[in-house]
Structures are given as C-alpha cells and as structure tokens.
Design a protein around this motif. Structure first.
Motif, PDB file in Angstrom:
ATOM      1  N   GLU A 139       4.024   7.375   2.391  1.00  2.60           N
ATOM      2  CA  GLU A 139       3.766   6.270   3.311  1.00  2.60           C
ATOM      3  C   GLU A 139       3.780   4.971   2.519  1.00  2.60           C
ATOM      4  N   TYR A 140       4.337   3.931   3.144  1.00  2.00           N
ATOM      5  CA  TYR A 140       4.423   2.629   2.479  1.00  2.00           C
ATOM      6  C   TYR A 140       4.156   1.543   3.510  1.00  2.00           C
ATOM      7  N   HIS A 141       3.242   0.627   3.181  1.00  3.90           N
ATOM      8  CA  HIS A 141       2.873  -0.445   4.100  1.00  3.90           C
ATOM      9  C   HIS A 141       2.917  -1.779   3.369  1.00  3.90           C
ATOM     10  N   ARG A 157       9.241   5.293   6.721  1.00  2.00           N
ATOM     11  CA  ARG A 157       9.822   4.144   7.429  1.00  2.00           C
ATOM     12  C   ARG A 157       9.069   3.811   8.707  1.00  2.00           C
ATOM     13  N   ASP A 158       8.124   4.682   9.073  1.00  2.00           N
ATOM     14  CA  ASP A 158       7.373   4.540  10.323  1.00  2.00           C
ATOM     15  C   ASP A 158       8.330   4.478  11.508  1.00  2.00           C
ATOM     16  N   LEU A 159       9.282   5.419  11.531  1.00  2.26           N
ATOM     17  CA  LEU A 159      10.232   5.487  12.633  1.00  2.26           C
ATOM     18  C   LEU A 159       9.490   5.856  13.914  1.00  2.26           C
ATOM     19  N   ILE A 171       0.856  -1.190   0.000  1.00  2.00           N
ATOM     20  CA  ILE A 171       0.000   0.000   0.000  1.00  2.00           C
ATOM     21  C   ILE A 171       0.886   1.232   0.000  1.00  2.00           C
ATOM     22  N   ALA A 172       0.659   2.122  -0.956  1.00  2.00           N
ATOM     23  CA  ALA A 172       1.468   3.333  -1.078  1.00  2.00           C
ATOM     24  C   ALA A 172       0.567   4.561  -1.035  1.00  2.00           C
ATOM     25  N   LEU A 173       0.937   5.526  -0.211  1.00  2.00           N
ATOM     26  CA  LEU A 173       0.255   6.812  -0.176  1.00  2.00           C
ATOM     27  C   LEU A 173       1.123   7.827  -0.900  1.00  2.00           C
ATOM     28  N   LEU A 174       0.564   8.442  -1.936  1.00  2.00           N
ATOM     29  CA  LEU A 174       1.291   9.422  -2.735  1.00  2.00           C
ATOM     30  C   LEU A 174       0.729  10.808  -2.505  1.00  2.00           C
ATOM     31  N   GLU A 175       1.622  11.775  -2.392  1.00  2.00           N
ATOM     32  CA  GLU A 175       1.240  13.183  -2.347  1.00  2.00           C
ATOM     33  C   GLU A 175       1.974  13.879  -3.481  1.00  2.00           C
ATOM     34  N   ILE A 200      10.500   3.395  -3.898  1.00  2.00           N
ATOM     35  CA  ILE A 200      10.705   2.544  -2.721  1.00  2.00           C
ATOM     36  C   ILE A 200      12.174   2.165  -2.599  1.00  2.00           C
ATOM     37  N   LYS A 201      12.745   1.714  -3.711  1.00  2.00           N
ATOM     38  CA  LYS A 201      14.138   1.258  -3.679  1.00  2.00           C
ATOM     39  C   LYS A 201      15.096   2.410  -3.418  1.00  2.00           C
ATOM     40  N   GLY A 202      14.713   3.617  -3.817  1.00  2.00           N
ATOM     41  CA  GLY A 202      15.604   4.754  -3.641  1.00  2.00           C
ATOM     42  C   GLY A 202      15.437   5.482  -2.330  1.00  2.00           C
ATOM     43  N   SER A 203      14.460   5.073  -1.521  1.00  2.00           N
ATOM     44  CA  SER A 203      14.140   5.841  -0.310  1.00  2.00           C
ATOM     45  C   SER A 203      14.474   5.139   0.991  1.00  2.00           C
ATOM     46  N   PHE A 204      14.882   3.886   0.950  1.00  2.00           N
ATOM     47  CA  PHE A 204      15.050   3.131   2.186  1.00  2.00           C
ATOM     48  C   PHE A 204      16.494   2.761   2.481  1.00  2.00           C
TER      49      PHE A 204
END
Length: 517
Positions: A26-28, A358-360, A16-20, A295-299
């Motif tokens: 947000e990524y779940h 990352r839901d830190l 699940i991806a939330l885009l703005e 996703i691959k570039g953000s984590f």
C-alpha cells in the motif's frame, strides 16, 4: 508475515508505505497543498439543485464542483438529522439525542424531491472524494470512526466486526457497548477491539461523543457551507485503522510527526507504543528500505512478474482492464493448460497487490490466459479470494467466465494513483535528481564498471538528459571522461526511462547494468 508501516515526510507532504515481508503493498501520498476535501470529513452543506430524473441532489460544500448525493445515500433517519440541524441554534444546547424519535424514517424507495428542498441546510459526509470531473459524493449516514468503535447517530443498533469469531468475546463487547451507549447513538465494534479492556473501549466511546459535540457546535448559526469535522491526518488514520499485533514496527523520519504519533499511540494504543521508531539516517528512509525503487517499478502500464510473464493495466472512465500475458521467456511445460494456470496463479497474486497499491476502484476486468480445465479456473478464483482477504476496501469477485474474464468490483473512495500522476508527484515529493546530478552518477557508475567490463560503452538515457548533456558541450564531457577514466562513450536515447535512470552497455560483451540516481 512481517508487517511494517514506513512514514516519510518532507517539505511538500507525507508518503506512507505499508510493507509486508519488505514488499510494498500500500502506498499513500498526503500532500500539504492538497485541497482538504477528504473521505470521512463532515460538512454543513446547502442544497443547490434537486434533480428528480437522477433522484439525486447537488450540494454546495465549498468545493469547486458541487457535491452529489443520491436518494439511496440519504440516511433512513434523514428527518431526525434535518430536525437536529434546524434546532441547533446555539452552542449551549446538548449534543445528545434523547429527544429524537429514530423510528420516524424515510421510505427506502422514495423520491428525493419529497424529502429535500433547494436552499435547505444539510449535514453530510464525504463518501467518495472528487474523481476526475466529478465532485465529491456525499452521504447523510454520518459515522465517526474511532480506534475500537465507530459511532453512528440516530440509531440504536450495535454491530460487531465479522472478523471477531469468538462467541463469548462478541457477547462481552456487546454488553460493554450497551453499558456506555447513550440513547439514539449506535456503534459498530471494530476488529481492533478484540481482547481490549473495558476502560479502553469506554474512552473511545467518550472521545467519539466529544467529536459529535464538535459537529453540533459547527452547524450552529449556518451562514455558509463549511467543514464541521475533519478526518485526522492520513498517517495517524492509517495507524488507527491498520496497526495491530501483526505489525513489527512503525518508522517515521520526521520529529514533529513522530511526537504526534507517540501521543496518539500512548492515548489510543499503548500496547503498540514501543513499535514506534524515529529514523535519523543520512539517506532518505524510502531509499534506505528500497521503497523508492519499488514505487517506481510498480506503477507503470506494464508490470513484469518474476517468471517473465507480465501484466498490462489500462484505465478508463468506466472501468480498469488488466491483461495477463505469458511473455517470451516463460518456462514452457508440455501441458499448455498447466502452464496457463501457473502464469495465472502468479498473476493473480500480483493483481491483488496492484489493486491495493494503486487503490483501484469500481469495475475491474481481468483477462486471464485461457484455461480449459474448470478445476484450474476454480483454483484461480480461490487464489484471488485468498489474496484479497487483506484488502481493507469492500470488494466482490465473480468466477472466470467462459471467455476467460474475471470481474471484480472494489470500493472506490479516493482517486486511484495513475502512473502519470505518481511520476509528477514523485518528481516533487522525492526530489528526483536534476540532469546535472545524473551526469555525476553516470561518472561514479562508470568508474566501477570499467574495472569489470572494459572501456567501450553505450550510454542510454532519457531524451531530456541527452539534450541537456549535448547542450552543455557533450563532446567536451566525453573528452573529460576519456582523459579521466580512459573510456569513450556513445550516447543513445530511450524515452521509456525515468529522468534519473540510465543504462551503461558494454559494446564488446553486451553486458548491461541499470543504475538509478
């Protein structure tokens, strides 16, 4: 701002991806084989051990590690909850709470040994999922969330979301709740309720009371720890909690899940029903909307900013540390303080995004570039406060200290997504191509690049791909490319690349193209 919710399903789970504004915030991941101990689930547990030194207890809820509950997480109405649990001996008994005295509360600074005993059955709710070596953390302040309101048994209080500012609207909503609220049930009105007709809120209240009835049925005849009420699917819960008038669309690529969402929206949020779309393209929806690349570039451990500055993120058991670096290519200005402020401002916006992405959770320490100006430090605090307004997790931000550090506490409910965990999950969920398919992609890319840059290249790949190619007679493969494409390739290895990444570097002009399979 255009907000979109993108839901991608496959045989392993749901992403699940939330885009703005097309940017991932947000990524779940909801994996089908994940053990079902999720935040919000309500359990009938058994007190296994009392620890007076910690003023806490350990509860058996069926998890491999005993759940933990501190005295401060016991509900003030614990005695009523225990009485309710003992008296519910058969399903025919009413789930309403007319006969309970909610004024009989435990002391807020008491001892857990005085109110709980080993072997006692207890209705609890997962407050924080199991993290690392720790089991789930529980609470007895049981709540059941709905679309417009949240039900809280054994209390008569009514709360209204602080985000609803209009005084008349707050009074209207309060009067609706009082009209339909049974005795000894409290409610919190959510932001989504603003402007909703009375009938919608009434249906939500009735639905939540039915769920409380399921809890009552689940705790009858206790024999073993068990879950008595489950949080709904993550995709539906996110739609429930997030979707409002600011959303442009909800896109799903799975027919079954699409139908489930249709039913939910039609029943709970009919005004957003038309925003739901079924994606039926040939490519993955995450590839089509450039989400996989984001996703691959953000984590990774390092996150590069547009200016050339970068962040370094490190996590420990106790806290998360984020270091802001200006980088070698940052544009310099005469005023060093102004330059530091510009970098810190850009970094602050990305840090707020990374915290959500990352839901830190827990303690987060940010080492900003030193700024002498107190005005600039105050501005960075405002940048962070503004950027985190959209964050659903509770958080608290302290001003930058004299050492240039900003401290943030952020609610931790689930385990944050670590780069290694994400890489493993993506290899499964996204079906990352094999070395053989990467070889095919290399050939496709070369056929395009040789027309632009010439015919002498370095091929830079992950060591695993390199080993695969060499094991499979790489020399013969190079001869094949030489005969077919008239290009000679020399191979180099780079362990920082993903398995499906490769570089083709022209040895003459040293121009680089980065491709992903």
């Amino acid at each position: 701002m255009v907000r979109e919710l993108i839901i991608h399903s496959n045989t392993i789970g749901v992403e699940i991806a939330l885009l703005e504004d097309k940017r991932l915030v947000e990524y779940h991941i909801d994996s089908f084989d994940k053990k079902e101990f999720s935040a919000g689930d309500i359990y009938l547990g058994k007190v296994k051990k009392i620890n007076p030194g910690l003023n806490a207890a350990f509860i058996d809820i069926g998890h491999e590690k005993d759940a933990f509950i501190h005295y401060s997480d016991l509900s003030p109405n614990l005695l009523n909850l225990k009485q309710f649990t003992k008296q519910i001996s058969h399903r025919s008994q009413s789930h309403l709470l007319d006969g309970y005295d909610t004024n009989d509360q435990i002391h807020k600074d008491g001892n857990i040994a005085d109110v709980l005993a080993k072997g006692e059955w207890l209705v609890t709710q997962i407050m924080k999922e199991a993290i690392s070596t720790k089991g789930p953390r529980m609470t007895c302040e049981v709540t059941i969330p709905g679309r417009y309101v949240v039900l809280a048994p054994f209390t008569n209080s009514v709360g209204i979301s602080k985000r609803i500012k209009d005084k008349e609207e707050r009074e209207r909503l309060s009067s609706i709740i009082e009209k339909y609220r049974p005795k000894n049930f409290g409610f919190v009105v959510r932001t989504n309720a603003e402007g909703q007709p009375e009938a919608n809120i009434q249906k939500d209240i009735e639905s939540l009371l039915d769920k409380w009835g399921n809890v009552k049925n689940g705790i009858a005849d206790p024999k073993s720890p068990r879950r008595v009420l489950s949080e709904i699917k993550k995709s539906i819960s996110i739609v429930r909690d997030l979707v409002n008038d600011s959303f442009e669309r909800i896109v799903c690529d799975n027919q079954k899940l699409f139908e489930e969402l249709k039913v939910y929206l039609k029943k709970k949020a009919v005004n957003h029903y038309d925003k739901l779309e079924l994606f039926q393209g040939e490519r993955s929806i995450f590839d089509e909307l450039d989400i996989t690349r984001q996703i691959k570039g953000s984590f990774g451990r390092n996150v590069t900013l547009k200016s050339g500055a970068y962040l370094v993120l490190e996590s420990t058991e106790a806290l998360h540390v984020i270091d802001v670096n200006s980088g070698p290519k940052i544009n310099r200005v005469d005023d060093q303080d102004t330059n530091a402020f510009n970098v810190n401002q850009e970094a602050g916006l990305e840090i707020a995004r990374q915290m959500r992405l990352r839901d830190l959770g827990g303690i987060i320490v940010i080492d900003f570039i030193d700024m002498k100006s107190s005005e600039y430090r105050a501005k960075i605090l405002k940048v962070m406060e503004e950027a985190l307004k959209a964050d659903r997790a509770k958080h608290s931000i302290l001003a930058i200290s004299k050492f240039g550090l900003m401290e943030i506490t952020r609610q931790r409910v689930r385990s944050e997504i670590s780069p290694m965990e994400l890489k493993n999950q993506l290899q499964t969920l996204a079906n990352i191509p094999s070395p053989e398919s990467v070889k095919v992609e290399i050939e496709k890319e070369m056929s395009t690049l040789i027309k632009r840059y010439g015919k002498k290249y370095y091929l830079i790949v992950h060591p695993f791909v390199s080993a695969y190619l060499q094991k499979n007679f790489f020399l013969l493969q190079r001869l094949h490319w030489l005969l077919k494409l008239k290009v000679w390739i020399k191979i180099k290895e780079d362990s920082s690349l993903n398995l499906d990444e490769f570089y083709l570097i022209n040895r003459g002009e040293l121009k680089v193209d980065k491709a992903k399979a």
